[in-house]
Design an enzyme around this catalytic site. Structure first.
Site, mmCIF file in Angstrom:
data_model
loop_
_atom_site.group_PDB
_atom_site.id
_atom_site.type_symbol
_atom_site.label_atom_id
_atom_site.label_comp_id
_atom_site.label_asym_id
_atom_site.label_seq_id
_atom_site.Cartn_x
_atom_site.Cartn_y
_atom_site.Cartn_z
ATOM 1 N N SER A 38 -37.839 -23.829 -33.997
ATOM 2 C CA SER A 38 -38.713 -24.997 -34.120
ATOM 3 C C SER A 38 -37.996 -26.259 -33.616
ATOM 4 O O SER A 38 -37.662 -26.333 -32.441
ATOM 5 C CB SER A 38 -39.189 -25.100 -35.573
ATOM 6 N N HIS A 88 -46.355 -20.293 -36.869
ATOM 7 C CA HIS A 88 -45.085 -20.989 -36.612
ATOM 8 C C HIS A 88 -43.913 -20.320 -37.340
ATOM 9 O O HIS A 88 -42.761 -20.514 -36.961
ATOM 10 C CB HIS A 88 -45.220 -22.462 -37.023
ATOM 11 N N ASP A 109 -49.928 -20.074 -33.250
ATOM 12 C CA ASP A 109 -49.104 -21.144 -33.823
ATOM 13 C C ASP A 109 -49.898 -22.451 -33.772
ATOM 14 O O ASP A 109 -50.229 -22.930 -32.687
ATOM 15 C CB ASP A 109 -47.811 -21.258 -33.003
HETATM 16 C C1 MLT Z 1 -40.472 -30.826 -33.483
HETATM 17 O O1 MLT Z 1 -40.701 -31.921 -33.999
HETATM 18 O O2 MLT Z 1 -39.408 -30.527 -32.939
HETATM 19 C C2 MLT Z 1 -41.578 -29.847 -33.527
HETATM 20 O O3 MLT Z 1 -42.764 -30.487 -33.890
HETATM 21 C C3 MLT Z 1 -41.281 -28.727 -34.433
HETATM 22 C C4 MLT Z 1 -41.066 -29.195 -35.842
HETATM 23 O O4 MLT Z 1 -39.971 -29.562 -36.184
HETATM 24 O O5 MLT Z 1 -42.014 -29.176 -36.623
#
Ligand code: MLT
Length: 207
Positions: A105, A186, A155
């Site tokens: 992520s 996700h 996702d």
């Molecule tokens: C991010 O901010 O890098 C992406 O939205 C993934 C997350 O951290 O939720």
């Protein structure tokens, strides 16, 4: 003094690869240690904690909204993380040419940014639930750099088109990209780990 709070575990043999483990929003340096052990037993582990706090939750760079990144901050934080990896290599004497990032992520997004903005720091990367972090102009040249992207088909944060844009971008920079879709959202599922582990085993870098 290294500039990130981090966890380090040396590889079981000198010269063995090191996994740079990069957690998601709200994680810390301990989060992904079990994943590292599953993905590549015996590898070194370098796991920093992101320095940006969003409502108390560590991240690797600022965002303006979900999926909307503060690109100035991203550039600065990427340079800082690249420097940390170089310095950690000197301090812990791991082989800097055998560092493979594993990011989830937000961690996958900074790993993608390292590939694109700091070419040469990573020998390869496993990007789990990744987005396009930034589109550098001009594109860097990272010929043959192995990258494994594992994203979820459903996702809510990363639409399929975003995944395809990321793969195309890395491909245009010359990376050797493998895309793996999971029937997932996700959150990670066992298939991510099994496929990433099998992919890591095919790399000359990690053998
Ligand atoms: C991010 O901010 O890098 C992406 O939205 C993934 C997350 O951290 O939720």
């Amino acid at each position: 003094m290294l500039s990130f709070t981090h966890h380090y575990q040396p590889p079981s043999a000198p010269g063995a690869p090191t996994l740079l483990m990069l957690h998601g929003t709200g994680g810390d340096e301990h989060d992904l240690a079990p994943l590292a052990a599953e993905l590549l037993p015996g590898a070194g582990v370098l796991s920093p904690r992101g320095k940006v706090l969003e409502h108390g939750m560590p991240r690797f760079f600022r965002r303006l909204a979900e999926g909307v990144f503060d690109l100035d901050d991203l550039r600065q934080r990427t340079a800082e993380l690249a420097e940390f990896v170089r310095e950690a290599g000197e301090q812990y004497t791991f082989d800097p040419s055998r560092v493979v990032a594993v990011g989830f992520s937000n961690g996958a997004n900074i790993a993608g940014s390292l590939l694109l903005l700091a070419p040469g720091v990573l020998g390869g990367a496993v990007l789990l639930r990744a987005m396009v972090p930034i589109v550098p102009d001009p594109l860097p040249a990272i010929p043959g750099t192995p990258v494994f992207v594992s994203n979820g088909r459903v996702d809510p944060l990363v639409p399929a088109a975003e995944t395809e844009r990321l793969v195309a971008l890395l491909h245009a920079a010359g990376a050797d990209v493998t895309l793996q879709w999971q029937s997932a959202g996700h959150q990670l599922v066992p298939g991510d780990i099994a496929k990433a582990r099998a992919w890591l085993q095919t790399l000359a870098l990690t053998s």
